[in-house]
Every structure is written in structure tokens, then in C-alpha cells.
Motif scaffolding. Sequence first.
Motif, PDB file in Angstrom:
ATOM      1  N   LEU A 140      17.178  -6.646  53.075  1.00 54.79           N
ATOM      2  CA  LEU A 140      16.549  -5.644  52.219  1.00 54.79           C
ATOM      3  C   LEU A 140      15.334  -5.028  52.888  1.00 54.79           C
ATOM      4  N   ALA A 141      14.497  -5.861  53.507  1.00 55.20           N
ATOM      5  CA  ALA A 141      13.288  -5.347  54.148  1.00 55.20           C
ATOM      6  C   ALA A 141      13.631  -4.381  55.276  1.00 55.20           C
ATOM      7  N   SER A 142      14.721  -4.641  55.997  1.00 56.61           N
ATOM      8  CA  SER A 142      15.099  -3.746  57.091  1.00 56.61           C
ATOM      9  C   SER A 142      15.742  -2.458  56.595  1.00 56.61           C
ATOM     10  N   GLU A 143      16.408  -2.517  55.445  1.00 59.87           N
ATOM     11  CA  GLU A 143      17.064  -1.324  54.902  1.00 59.87           C
ATOM     12  C   GLU A 143      16.074  -0.367  54.257  1.00 59.87           C
ATOM     13  N   LEU A 144      15.074  -0.899  53.563  1.00 56.32           N
ATOM     14  CA  LEU A 144      14.034  -0.055  52.986  1.00 56.32           C
ATOM     15  C   LEU A 144      13.224   0.583  54.113  1.00 56.32           C
ATOM     16  N   PHE A 166      16.504  -6.321  43.019  1.00 56.78           N
ATOM     17  CA  PHE A 166      17.476  -5.226  43.058  1.00 56.78           C
ATOM     18  C   PHE A 166      17.064  -4.118  42.097  1.00 56.78           C
ATOM     19  N   LEU A 167      16.587  -4.524  40.924  1.00 61.10           N
ATOM     20  CA  LEU A 167      16.095  -3.540  39.963  1.00 61.10           C
ATOM     21  C   LEU A 167      14.931  -2.751  40.556  1.00 61.10           C
ATOM     22  N   GLY A 168      13.993  -3.442  41.210  1.00 59.22           N
ATOM     23  CA  GLY A 168      12.852  -2.764  41.805  1.00 59.22           C
ATOM     24  C   GLY A 168      13.252  -1.865  42.955  1.00 59.22           C
ATOM     25  N   ALA A 169      14.171  -2.331  43.810  1.00 57.94           N
ATOM     26  CA  ALA A 169      14.623  -1.496  44.920  1.00 57.94           C
ATOM     27  C   ALA A 169      15.364  -0.259  44.414  1.00 57.94           C
ATOM     28  N   THR A 170      16.146  -0.441  43.356  1.00 58.57           N
ATOM     29  CA  THR A 170      16.843   0.702  42.766  1.00 58.57           C
ATOM     30  C   THR A 170      15.838   1.721  42.240  1.00 58.57           C
ATOM     31  N   TYR A 171      14.789   1.228  41.596  1.00 60.29           N
ATOM     32  CA  TYR A 171      13.733   2.135  41.136  1.00 60.29           C
ATOM     33  C   TYR A 171      13.153   2.919  42.314  1.00 60.29           C
ATOM     34  N   ALA A 172      12.847   2.223  43.410  1.00 63.28           N
ATOM     35  CA  ALA A 172      12.254   2.887  44.576  1.00 63.28           C
ATOM     36  C   ALA A 172      13.203   3.931  45.155  1.00 63.28           C
ATOM     37  N   ILE A 181      19.759   0.489  50.162  1.00 67.70           N
ATOM     38  CA  ILE A 181      18.816   1.386  49.502  1.00 67.70           C
ATOM     39  C   ILE A 181      17.675   1.639  50.478  1.00 67.70           C
ATOM     40  N   LYS A 182      17.407   2.884  50.766  1.00 62.98           N
ATOM     41  CA  LYS A 182      16.405   3.227  51.773  1.00 62.98           C
ATOM     42  C   LYS A 182      15.050   3.579  51.170  1.00 62.98           C
ATOM     43  N   VAL A 225      17.478  -9.751  46.935  1.00 64.19           N
ATOM     44  CA  VAL A 225      18.909  -9.525  47.019  1.00 64.19           C
ATOM     45  C   VAL A 225      19.131  -8.363  47.979  1.00 64.19           C
ATOM     46  N   ASP A 226      20.133  -8.496  48.826  1.00 61.36           N
ATOM     47  CA  ASP A 226      20.489  -7.411  49.736  1.00 61.36           C
ATOM     48  C   ASP A 226      21.575  -6.573  49.085  1.00 61.36           C
TER      49      ASP A 226
END
Length: 515
Positions: free
Chosen positions: A464-468, A229-235, A437-438, A251-252
Motif C-alpha cells: 500500500l505504501a508503495s502504491e500511494l 482500505f476505507l482511508g485509502a479509498t477516501y484519499a 490506489i494512487k 490492506v493492499d
Amino acid sequence: MRTASHTVRRTALCRLAAAALLLVGGCSTGQGPGGGGSAPARITAPTAALQPFYDQRPSWTGCGGGFQCARVEVPLDYSAPSGERISLSVIRLPATGQRIGSLFINPGGPGGSGVQYTRAARSLFPDSLRARFDVVGFDPRGVGESSPVKCLSNSQLDAFVGLDASPDDHAEVKALEKGSKDFAAGCEAKSARLLPHVSTVDAARDMDVLRGVVRDPGFTYLGKSYGTFLGATYAGLFPKQVRALVLDGAVDPAVPSLRANEVQAEGFEVALRAFVEDSLKQQDNPFTSRTVDGALAEVGALLKRADGQPLRNDLKDGRRLGEAWTVLGVITPLYDRQSWPALRRALKAAFKGDGTTLLRMADLLVDRHADGSYSNQTEANMAVNCLDHPYPTALGDYRKAADKAAVESPHFGSYVMWSSLPCAYWPVKPTGADEPIKAEGAPPILVVGTLRDPATPYEWAKGLASELKSGVLLGFDGDGHTGYRSGSRCVDTAVENYLISLHVPKSGTVCPKIT
């Protein structure tokens, strides 16, 4: 309880890695034991007021074992960068060969110490990877050595962790309510200045400052559990700064808080069933029943017994080994298949009334030390989760959700759901939202999910993979929490090829079960 990414620490018992989901006090994974919540508008470059933070040249000093340590300053409040500052504890193990850059790592939590996790870098990563990257870890703000959130004394934490989180009557509900209110009040009394500023968005902004401090043009990262989640937020904040992100045990962020608790409880139930199925084939099988359902009933009977009459505790520390500590002791080794033999031994003793080994396992999860002291993992976990995600504020909502969760997860559903109750009384309003998070504009991001992960179910990795926008899904037909360095050469090769050469596998690839 979002992902209790407790602290996946490498111990003989649990190979977790320093974050194994903090089950206590609202652990979530990315969402809240590390949570969800969409990132604010993307940020492309530091403002003039923030530039001095990026331009820091910290004094790296040797701190044993070939590691170098430093302190890096960041704004307490990014909306007021000229105001109060806090410092982060950072550690790195320099690359041994032709260096590409820095590999930032996070073990999960929220609340897991990245500094302690990085100390295990030589066992966490192969020589081929360490040759190419400085391995860099840090304690996120509010955690460990980075301006830690504090709430309760050690004895108060003992009492809080031991609260009956599957209450059977009005008195037990009132005790849980009071304990949750006292926890929130303790955090406000001791850490009011920090509480509004320990969100995952704040931590992600800190990571970009650290990227600037080490002079990396692009950000390379491996995060586990809440660390995803931290990494996705960074992205989401800095898509153009991403070089390579591995999000393992995902985490989704779009899953609502209580639904995330429910799904996580079901994940633990799946893991317990897998453990029982395996145990019935082993010589050290602790169960008397010859069927999976019969053995699961034995576990349920043990939890009920501990609820009414605490198990024996030979540690002589005064703790009553009731249902809460027993649940934690069962959950901890479910994170790692290699710990299943230890759980069989612990259950064999517990069935005879001795819960000492289960209690030792529970201590690993909540990071309680032999002298009775705690790290601040539990407090940081709750502080981040309650800020990252909106939680209900009515007691009845938790009661209803706990009853529902207990249907699909009879051993863990109630416990996991009630563990988020302190967020109902939190002194700071949440700043996050449970939204996808996209990270539009980021290069390929590798999302790793284990099919029978007890803490971060595979469906979260798929989500998560589908949302990014650039998400690439890699599955692993395995047991335990997270996939990298869990025995699958298929997973390890895919992750290392991506980090070094930026080559990603075909999305949807599932690495085979280890035989």
C-alpha cells in the motif's frame, strides 16, 4: 476472508479495538474482511445536488460520558442524490484544549462499529492527542446503528458460523455450499434495498459528507485493518481534502481476493508459530512437546479432534464446539500478544476436552453476546466484501484454492479460503476491482505495518505504501494486529507527531521490538 477485521473491541481478553477482523464469512482487511478495489475518478467538490448534505447542521446531544451523538443523512445512492436517504449514527468526544479539528477513526471490519469503538477514546488515545482533536466515530452505512444489513436470525448465525469450513468429504462440501447460498439468499430477502449501496466507495463518500458537516477544511483520520482500505479509498476519491491519514494494519487493495485469503492464512500461521515459540518458554506452557513443530502438531490434532468429536461446551447454549468454533477461538487471541496467556489457558482446557474458554473467545470475534444475540458485524462484513471485490463463482475454484492454502497454512488455510464462499452466490454483482490506489495529489499518508501481524501481513503495508503516490511506510518489529498503542513508544510518537504537526518519519523506518 479478506481481513477478518472482526471487530477490534477493547475487552480484558482482546485489546483489539473494535475491529479485529471478522474472520467469519469472508472477512478481509481492506479488501474484503475489508477489501481492495480502486476508487472511481477523484471528486474535488460536491455537486449542487450533494451540497445540502454537506451543509447539514445536526443536533448534537449529550449521550453519556461527555460524548455527543447525532444523526447525519446521506444519499442511499450517490448517483441519485435526490432520491432515498439513509442516516448515519455519529459520535464525538470534544477536544479538551487548543483544537486543530476532528480526528475521524475506524476500527476495521468491514462491519466494526465506529460508534462503539469511539466510546473507548479515552483509552485509545493519550490526553495530548485528545486535547487537539474532537475524536469522531461513526457506524458506516450498513453497520450497527446506520441502516444495518440484516440476513439471518441469531440461531441461523450460530449454524452458519459453526459450518465446517475445512470440509473433508462431499457431504461437508454440500453443507457448506447450502449454508453459503442460504446466507446470500437471507441477505437478499431482508436487505435487498441496501446491498447495492454498501461498498467502501459509498462509505468513503459518506466520510467526506461528515467532514463537511463538522466544518473541517481537511480530513484527519486514523483507520485500522479494513479501516486502512476505507482511508485509502477516501484519499483516492478526495486527495485534495486529505490533511493527515494514518493507515494502521494495512490492506493492499491490489491483491486479488483469493490470494488475499491465502496470504492472510499464512499470516495467522506465522502468528501461531510465534505464540508457540513464546509458550515453550513460559511456566504456563500448555504443550507436552518440547519442540515448536511438536506443539504445532498438538494444535492440529486438537482441530482434527473437534472436527470429529466436538469439544465440551459448558455455556449450556446448545452449540456444538466443532472445528470452526475452535479455529475462531484460537485465532482471536492471536490478534493481541497480551492475550497469549489467555490462549494458553484455553488450550490447556481444550486439550482435556473442555472448549468453553475457546468458545468465549470466538464469541468476541464474531460479536456474539451472552444472550445469544449478534451484532450485524458478520452480515455487514460479508455484504461489503462481496461488493468490493470480485470473487470466483465456481465451487471448484474454492476447493482448489483451499487445498493450495492448506499447504502453507495447515491450521487455517482451508478455513480462511472457504469462508468467502457466500460471495459466489451473492445477489449483487461486485462494483470494486482489486487494483492499486494512487491518490495522486494527496499530502504524505502514513502507512503502519507490524512485522508479524496475523491478519494484515507486513507485505500488505509495504504494498500500500508503495502504491500511494505519497505513502510513507512505518514498520514495527512486533506481534499482534496493528501497531499504534500496542506498546511501542516509537510507533506512538511517530503517529502522534504526524497527526498533530504533520511531521512524517523517514519511509521504511522500522521501530524496534519491545523487550
